[in-house]
Structures are given as C-alpha cells and as structure tokens.
Design a protein around this motif. Structure first.
Motif, PDB file in Angstrom:
ATOM      1  N   MET A   1       0.841  -1.026   0.017  1.00  0.00           N
ATOM      2  CA  MET A   1       0.243   0.308   0.035  1.00  0.00           C
ATOM      3  C   MET A   1       1.006   1.264  -0.113  1.00  0.00           C
ATOM      4  O   MET A   1       1.740   1.512   0.670  1.00  0.00           O
ATOM      5  N   LYS A   2       0.949   1.339  -0.575  1.00  0.00           N
ATOM      6  CA  LYS A   2       1.422   3.369  -0.829  1.00  0.00           C
ATOM      7  C   LYS A   2       1.170   4.229   0.177  1.00  0.00           C
ATOM      8  O   LYS A   2       0.114   4.590  -0.001  1.00  0.00           O
ATOM      9  N   VAL A   3       2.077   4.880   0.730  1.00  0.00           N
ATOM     10  CA  VAL A   3       1.796   5.969   1.643  1.00  0.00           C
ATOM     11  C   VAL A   3       2.333   6.964   0.626  1.00  0.00           C
ATOM     12  O   VAL A   3       2.902   7.534  -0.566  1.00  0.00           O
ATOM     13  N   GLN A   4       0.865   7.712   0.908  1.00  0.00           N
ATOM     14  CA  GLN A   4       0.785   9.344   0.744  1.00  0.00           C
ATOM     15  C   GLN A   4       1.771   9.897   1.337  1.00  0.00           C
ATOM     16  O   GLN A   4       1.709  10.864   2.309  1.00  0.00           O
ATOM     17  N   LYS A   5       1.976  11.977   0.920  1.00  0.00           N
ATOM     18  CA  LYS A   5       2.671  12.852   1.314  1.00  0.00           C
ATOM     19  C   LYS A   5       2.237  14.041   1.141  1.00  0.00           C
ATOM     20  O   LYS A   5       1.486  14.000  -1.121  1.00  0.00           O
ATOM     21  N   PHE A   6       2.100  15.141   2.338  1.00  0.00           N
ATOM     22  CA  PHE A   6       1.566  16.802   1.312  1.00  0.00           C
ATOM     23  C   PHE A   6       2.178  16.764   2.001  1.00  0.00           C
ATOM     24  O   PHE A   6       1.974  16.729   3.463  1.00  0.00           O
ATOM     25  N   LYS A   7       1.801  18.841   2.645  1.00  0.00           N
ATOM     26  CA  LYS A   7       2.314  19.787   3.371  1.00  0.00           C
ATOM     27  C   LYS A   7       0.333  20.689   3.793  1.00  0.00           C
ATOM     28  O   LYS A   7       0.073  20.436   2.145  1.00  0.00           O
ATOM     29  N   ALA A   8       0.472  20.351   4.483  1.00  0.00           N
ATOM     30  CA  ALA A   8      -0.116  21.677   4.833  1.00  0.00           C
ATOM     31  C   ALA A   8      -0.553  22.192   6.097  1.00  0.00           C
ATOM     32  O   ALA A   8       0.237  22.154   7.104  1.00  0.00           O
ATOM     33  N   ARG A   9      -1.426  23.047   6.182  1.00  0.00           N
ATOM     34  CA  ARG A   9      -1.695  24.795   7.659  1.00  0.00           C
ATOM     35  C   ARG A   9      -2.161  23.513   8.304  1.00  0.00           C
ATOM     36  O   ARG A   9      -3.649  23.573   7.747  1.00  0.00           O
ATOM     37  N   ILE A  10      -2.238  23.787   9.131  1.00  0.00           N
ATOM     38  CA  ILE A  10      -2.722  23.362  10.815  1.00  0.00           C
ATOM     39  C   ILE A  10      -4.306  24.790  10.988  1.00  0.00           C
ATOM     40  O   ILE A  10      -3.294  25.722  10.628  1.00  0.00           O
ATOM     41  N   GLU A  11      -5.452  23.868  11.385  1.00  0.00           N
ATOM     42  CA  GLU A  11      -6.104  25.103  11.423  1.00  0.00           C
ATOM     43  C   GLU A  11      -6.707  24.536  12.590  1.00  0.00           C
ATOM     44  O   GLU A  11      -6.292  23.445  13.327  1.00  0.00           O
ATOM     45  N   LEU A  12      -8.029  24.936  12.324  1.00  0.00           N
ATOM     46  CA  LEU A  12      -8.896  24.831  13.711  1.00  0.00           C
ATOM     47  C   LEU A  12     -10.070  25.204  13.601  1.00  0.00           C
ATOM     48  O   LEU A  12     -10.634  26.080  13.033  1.00  0.00           O
ATOM     49  N   ILE A  13     -10.917  24.244  14.403  1.00  0.00           N
ATOM     50  CA  ILE A  13     -12.295  23.766  14.357  1.00  0.00           C
ATOM     51  C   ILE A  13     -13.200  23.707  15.663  1.00  0.00           C
ATOM     52  O   ILE A  13     -12.833  22.852  16.357  1.00  0.00           O
ATOM     53  N   GLY A  14     -13.183  25.446  16.266  1.00  0.00           N
ATOM     54  CA  GLY A  14     -14.121  24.552  17.790  1.00  0.00           C
ATOM     55  C   GLY A  14     -12.378  24.515  18.207  1.00  0.00           C
ATOM     56  O   GLY A  14     -11.740  25.406  18.135  1.00  0.00           O
ATOM     57  N   ILE A  15     -12.122  23.618  19.350  1.00  0.00           N
ATOM     58  CA  ILE A  15     -10.977  24.166  19.747  1.00  0.00           C
ATOM     59  C   ILE A  15     -10.288  22.166  19.071  1.00  0.00           C
ATOM     60  O   ILE A  15      -8.761  22.251  19.733  1.00  0.00           O
ATOM     61  N   ASN A  16     -10.219  22.237  18.013  1.00  0.00           N
ATOM     62  CA  ASN A  16      -9.269  21.508  17.548  1.00  0.00           C
ATOM     63  C   ASN A  16      -8.565  21.153  16.483  1.00  0.00           C
ATOM     64  O   ASN A  16      -9.000  21.726  15.196  1.00  0.00           O
ATOM     65  N   PRO A  17      -7.372  21.287  16.360  1.00  0.00           N
ATOM     66  CA  PRO A  17      -6.431  21.926  15.450  1.00  0.00           C
ATOM     67  C   PRO A  17      -6.922  20.433  13.875  1.00  0.00           C
ATOM     68  O   PRO A  17      -6.904  19.105  14.781  1.00  0.00           O
ATOM     69  N   PHE A  18      -6.412  20.296  12.825  1.00  0.00           N
ATOM     70  CA  PHE A  18      -6.744  19.947  12.171  1.00  0.00           C
ATOM     71  C   PHE A  18      -6.073  20.192  10.507  1.00  0.00           C
ATOM     72  O   PHE A  18      -5.952  21.650  10.932  1.00  0.00           O
ATOM     73  N   VAL A  19      -6.039  19.418   9.816  1.00  0.00           N
ATOM     74  CA  VAL A  19      -5.482  19.816   8.836  1.00  0.00           C
ATOM     75  C   VAL A  19      -6.221  19.247   7.289  1.00  0.00           C
ATOM     76  O   VAL A  19      -7.221  17.647   7.156  1.00  0.00           O
ATOM     77  N   PHE A  20      -6.826  19.780   6.218  1.00  0.00           N
ATOM     78  CA  PHE A  20      -7.498  19.140   5.517  1.00  0.00           C
ATOM     79  C   PHE A  20      -6.440  17.955   4.575  1.00  0.00           C
ATOM     80  O   PHE A  20      -5.295  18.037   4.060  1.00  0.00           O
ATOM     81  N   VAL A  21      -7.103  17.282   3.864  1.00  0.00           N
ATOM     82  CA  VAL A  21      -6.553  16.346   2.917  1.00  0.00           C
ATOM     83  C   VAL A  21      -6.688  16.214   1.359  1.00  0.00           C
ATOM     84  O   VAL A  21      -7.948  16.513   1.165  1.00  0.00           O
ATOM     85  N   PRO A  22      -5.387  16.558   0.905  1.00  0.00           N
ATOM     86  CA  PRO A  22      -6.025  16.981  -0.606  1.00  0.00           C
ATOM     87  C   PRO A  22      -6.862  15.698  -1.378  1.00  0.00           C
ATOM     88  O   PRO A  22      -7.333  14.761  -1.183  1.00  0.00           O
TER      89      PRO A  22
END
Length: 162
Positions: A1-22
C-alpha cells in the motif's frame, strides 16, 4: 500500500486542530479502504512522528485531526505548515472488554440489556475507558460506576444517562 505525502497548514475548528487532506490523496485513501463514508482508520506521520488516527468527515469536509500525541503543542501551532504522510490503516483496532466488566454484565441482566441497546460508539467509549485503567482497584471501582450508570444510578464517562 503506497504511503501518500503532502504538506498542509494546521487549522482550527472549535478547539480542534486539523489539516485538510488533498482531494487526490483522499481518493487514494478511499480506494485503499474500500469506502468513502464513515470513519476511516489511517496511519502515517506528522513531521516524522508516527500516528494512528481516524479520518472523519465533518461539515462536508474530510479532516485529519491533529492531537498532542501526533504533534506536541498542536493547539498552539495553528497556521504552521506540517509534513504529513497518510495511508489506510488495516490493523484491527478492536478493544476487548475487560474480563471483569464482562462478568459484571453477565451478573446484572438489567445493565447488560441496557449496554447491548447502546449505540456502538457509546459501548466502545465505555469499553475503552475501562480497558485503559491500570490498577485492579481503579478497574473494580469504575466497573461499579459503569454498572450504576447503566442502571440509572450515577454519572459515568461524563454522561448523566446511557
């Protein structure tokens, strides 16, 4: 299974940090997992630190939530760009109920009936909580509290009712 790589900016929704996956990486994760709905178990790394997490859709967008075990001080790092690797996690994540909790449910038919009628997520929450306890005393004390909660006698896992 191929590992996917990306760079993303950490964002916040409510109190939860997250990144969007392309989008193109999401499509590959969907292909790997064989689904594009519900919770999708994933694993990978954030800034080379390994994680096991669940990819979830919330408010129409798939998000990879970044907790402090994945990235130290993640709530303070909003706006930072991180290097992420991700792939579908095929490992079984089933948590077995503590044997003493199973015994307590067998001995209390009312609690067992209520437990069996709970949504899967609520059952999982209770089982995980009890299974993560370390000392026999805390296991015993919390099993008593869980049975009391299920039969309407007290609060448990931050809830008033099952």
């Amino acid at each position: 299974m191929k590992v996917q790589k990306f760079k993303a900016r950490i964002e916040l929704i409510g109190i939860n940090p997250f990144v969007f996956v392309p989008e193109e990486i999401l499509m590959e994760i969907f292909r790997q997992s064989g689904k594009d709905k519900g919770h999708i178990p994933v694993c990978g790394s954030v800034n080379r630190r390994s994680y096991r997490q669940t990819l979830v859709r919330y408010r129409g967008h798939w998000r990879l939530y970044i907790n402090t075990t994945m990235l130290k001080d993640s709530p303070r790092r909003i706006g930072e760009i991180v290097a992420v690797t991700i792939q579908h996690d095929r490992k079984d994540r089933t948590v077995q109920p503590h044997p003493a909790f199973e015994k307590a449910l067998r001995e209390n038919k009312e609690a067992k009936k209520i437990f069996d009628g709970l949504p899967a997520s609520r059952k999982k929450e209770i089982v995980r909580y009890i299974s993560a306890l370390k000392t026999p005393e805390s296991v015993s004390r919390n099993i008593d509290r869980a049975i009391g909660f299920l039969t309407g006698g007290n609060r448990f896992v931050g809830r008033d009712t099952p």
